[in-house]
Design a protein around this motif. Structure first.
Motif, mmCIF file in Angstrom:
data_model
loop_
_atom_site.group_PDB
_atom_site.id
_atom_site.type_symbol
_atom_site.label_atom_id
_atom_site.label_comp_id
_atom_site.label_asym_id
_atom_site.label_seq_id
_atom_site.Cartn_x
_atom_site.Cartn_y
_atom_site.Cartn_z
ATOM 1 N N HIS A 28 16.358 48.990 46.383
ATOM 2 C CA HIS A 28 17.657 48.743 47.031
ATOM 3 C C HIS A 28 18.511 50.010 47.036
ATOM 4 N N TRP B 23 18.840 38.553 44.233
ATOM 5 C CA TRP B 23 19.335 39.006 45.526
ATOM 6 C C TRP B 23 18.681 38.176 46.614
ATOM 7 N N ASP C 288 24.153 42.312 51.564
ATOM 8 C CA ASP C 288 24.610 40.946 51.771
ATOM 9 C C ASP C 288 25.389 40.918 53.074
ATOM 10 N N SER D 236 18.918 44.463 50.293
ATOM 11 C CA SER D 236 19.827 45.548 49.936
ATOM 12 C C SER D 236 21.239 45.383 50.479
ATOM 13 N N ALA E 15 29.562 37.428 43.318
ATOM 14 C CA ALA E 15 28.197 37.963 43.441
ATOM 15 C C ALA E 15 27.490 37.985 42.085
ATOM 16 N N SER F 50 24.092 35.889 41.363
ATOM 17 C CA SER F 50 22.931 36.551 40.771
ATOM 18 C C SER F 50 22.340 35.710 39.633
ATOM 19 N N ALA G 44 26.781 44.201 42.444
ATOM 20 C CA ALA G 44 27.239 43.217 41.460
ATOM 21 C C ALA G 44 26.098 42.288 41.050
ATOM 22 N N ARG G 45 25.233 41.968 42.008
ATOM 23 C CA ARG G 45 24.039 41.171 41.667
ATOM 24 C C ARG G 45 23.172 41.950 40.681
ATOM 25 N N HIS G 46 22.999 43.240 40.934
ATOM 26 C CA HIS G 46 22.233 44.085 40.014
ATOM 27 C C HIS G 46 22.870 44.072 38.620
ATOM 28 N N ALA G 47 24.168 44.290 38.599
ATOM 29 C CA ALA G 47 24.877 44.380 37.318
ATOM 30 C C ALA G 47 24.642 43.126 36.491
ATOM 31 N N LYS H 13 33.407 38.321 52.040
ATOM 32 C CA LYS H 13 33.000 39.502 52.799
ATOM 33 C C LYS H 13 33.444 39.396 54.252
ATOM 34 N N HIS I 92 35.410 38.867 45.024
ATOM 35 C CA HIS I 92 34.135 38.921 45.754
ATOM 36 C C HIS I 92 32.981 39.361 44.855
ATOM 37 N N GLY J 36 31.385 46.394 51.779
ATOM 38 C CA GLY J 36 31.362 45.037 51.242
ATOM 39 C C GLY J 36 29.950 44.478 51.145
ATOM 40 N N LYS J 37 29.124 44.827 52.108
ATOM 41 C CA LYS J 37 27.735 44.354 52.104
ATOM 42 C C LYS J 37 26.956 44.943 50.937
ATOM 43 N N ILE J 38 27.343 46.160 50.535
ATOM 44 C CA ILE J 38 26.620 46.839 49.460
ATOM 45 C C ILE J 38 27.179 46.466 48.088
ATOM 46 N N VAL J 39 28.489 46.356 47.978
ATOM 47 C CA VAL J 39 29.066 46.137 46.644
ATOM 48 C C VAL J 39 28.586 44.827 46.030
ATOM 49 N N SER J 40 28.391 43.803 46.836
ATOM 50 C CA SER J 40 27.958 42.533 46.233
ATOM 51 C C SER J 40 26.523 42.622 45.750
ATOM 52 N N VAL J 41 25.730 43.477 46.378
ATOM 53 C CA VAL J 41 24.362 43.682 45.887
ATOM 54 C C VAL J 41 24.400 44.455 44.564
#
Lengths: 269, 234
Positions: free
Chosen positions: B103, A203, A250, A248, A181, A185, B177-180, A157, A177, B170-175
């Protein structure tokens, strides 16, 4: 000691190497995305890569070698872990095997893309001189896995902006990236389960977590100001907790911060 | 009366106003800022939304509206999931889905605030294809939304001109991906499915990246409003 010995590498750039980078990237790209739309965008993207690489500061190579160094670390970690008898319980073997496959292929992709410009794999010590029973204690293994994956997410990032004029490489970096993640997770979920610590979620909550450097830094995981907006104060979030807001988003890590995190695990270059 | 996705939108239920603004919208198509304010929250018993195009706009604003639209969809979905939990939902599942809902609400409200007057209106979801009482249906849809979110952000990054916006994406997409991964692990616990070969290319370990022109038609069935994206970069 600079484990990301990238500046030396930058001085070795030659036209052939750039050609290899272009060729390897194009081949992979074309294989993956067959649409005419995507194909149409290729020439411009590669022109940018080439021009940038000949310029005074070829940031793309620097970033790719930085990424490669991190992937070397992750790949070796899982390679050893997955091949160590009695470390990973049967229940979790499939998860760590899948992560290992991805990290191996990230290394392969970056090595191929960089060709002669690829940095060499450093020598790692995942016990950090005996501090961590990395491959004899499963909770330690999972803790390190979680730390490396969360670091990987934050490291990639942190470099996105440096690839903004290289659309194709930026997309590749983003595609890796988000896989990091996904890894983070699941590693966090497993750590939560085996430790019984329900505060560990998939998260990152606030800047909590071990080792601390993985979650703090110049832009801490605990921050709630995004795009200049102090989120706890904006409309519609009245019933959302501070901690949830931190989860919410990263946050990025700088190269120097990542170096500090990875340093203890690197014996030599 | 339909609920809009946006918690804050005020239902005016004023058909005349909608019609007037629709005419205005059609006349000034392309001026994103002009379309937002009055149509926002418009809601009538007549389904006018189906023939109103919600234009995302161009440039970085268009991409941010694209993200805002997707986050609206996700937030509305999880809000519905928690409002009518599926049969047999566990405490763990409820905790995970509640976190994800919150989120997505944060993401939605962030984009709304960041876009200000350039924000598209609150969209009206269409979740008729989802059986909210059925675990497989709900988690299957959650998986689809999260994976789609990841693919959308991954594909949109290269279109963003401003480094600050790129970082935010970028800050949101990794979250996402964590959800997924978390949702996928609920579906097939302790397997490779959290980052399965169906979604991560085995040969290089890459997640998928898809452009808006591929993502938007695939999510259109979940939205009553027609989403216009002709001005987005390709």
């Amino acid at each position: 000691m600079n484990i990301f010995n990238i500046f030396d590498t930058l001085q070795k750039i030659d036209g052939d190497a750039i050609g290899r980078l272009e060729h390897a990237s194009r081949r992979t790209f074309m294989n993956r995305i067959g649409s005419t739309l995507a194909a149409a965008a290729v020439p411009t993207a590669f022109a940018t890569v080439v021009n940038k690489a000949y310029a005074a500061t070829p940031t793309a190579l620097e970033v790719l070698n930085y990424a490669l160094t991190l992937e070397y670390l992750e790949n070796e970690f899982y390679e050893i872990g997955n091949n160590t008898a009695n470390l990973i319980p049967a229940q979790y073997k499939a998860v760590f095997s899948q992560i290992g496959i991805h990290e191996r292929n990230h290394v392969k992709f970056l090595v191929t893309a960089l060709g002669a410009n690829a940095v060499k794999k450093p020598t790692f010590d995942f016990t950090a001189k005996g501090a961590f029973p990395a491959f004899t204690d499963f909770p330690t293994f999972v803790t390190l896995s979680k730390a490396f994956e969360d670091t990987g997410v934050r490291a990639y990032k942190g470099q996105a902006g440096n690839l903004i004029s290289e659309p194709l490489l930026l997309q590749y970096a983003l595609q890796i990236h988000s896989v990091e993640a996904r890894h983070a997770s699941i590693a966090r979920k497993i750590l939560s389960k085996i430790s019984g610590d329900k505060s560990i979620k998939s998260w990152i909550t606030n800047d909590a977590g071990f080792p601390g450097d993985v979650y703090k830094g110049e832009t801490s995981e605990g921050q709630v100001v995004q795009g200049g907006l102090n989120l706890p104060g904006i409309a519609g979030l009245e019933n959302i907790s501070f901690a949830t807001i931190t989860e919410s988003f990263d946050e990025p890590l700088t190269m120097a911060e990542v170096l500090k995190i990875a340093g203890p695990f690197v014996v030599s270059l | 009366m339909k609920k809009t996705l946006s918690e804050n939108s005020v239902s005016t239920d004023n058909e005349m106003l909608v019609k007037v603004n629709r005419r205005y919208f059609l006349r000034s198509a392309g001026v994103a800022a002009a379309t937002g304010a009055y149509i926002l929250g418009a809601c009538t018993d007549h389904d006018l939304e189906s023939d109103q195009i919600v234009e995302l706009g161009s440039g970085d604003v268009g991409i941010l509206n694209y993200a805002y639209a997707l986050e609206q969809l996700e937030a509305a979905f999880y809000t519905q999931v928690l409002a009518s939990p599926f049969i047999g939902i566990t405490e763990e599942e409820k905790m995970i889905l509640t976190d994800i809902r919150d989120h997505e609400i944060v993401h939605r409200q962030f984009f709304k605030a960041a876009l200000g007057s350039a924000a598209i209106k609150g969209l009206t979801p269409n979740f008729t294809s989802i059986d909210f009482s059925n675990r497989a249906s709900v988690l299957g849809a959650a998986k689809l939304f999260e994976d789609t979110g990841v693919q959308a952000y991954n594909g949109a990054g290269k279109f963003i001109k401003d480094a600050g916006y790129l970082l935010l994406a970028g800050k949101i997409v990794s979250v996402e991906a964590r959800h997924a991964a978390a949702i996928r692990d609920l579906l097939m616990p302790d397997t490779a499915f959290f980052a399965g070969d169906d979604i991560v290319t085995t040969s290089d370990g890459f997640d998928v990246a898809l452009p808006p022109v591929v993502i938007l038609p695939s999510v259109q069935p979940f939205v009553m409003n027609r989403i216009g994206y002709s001005q987005l970069p390709v």
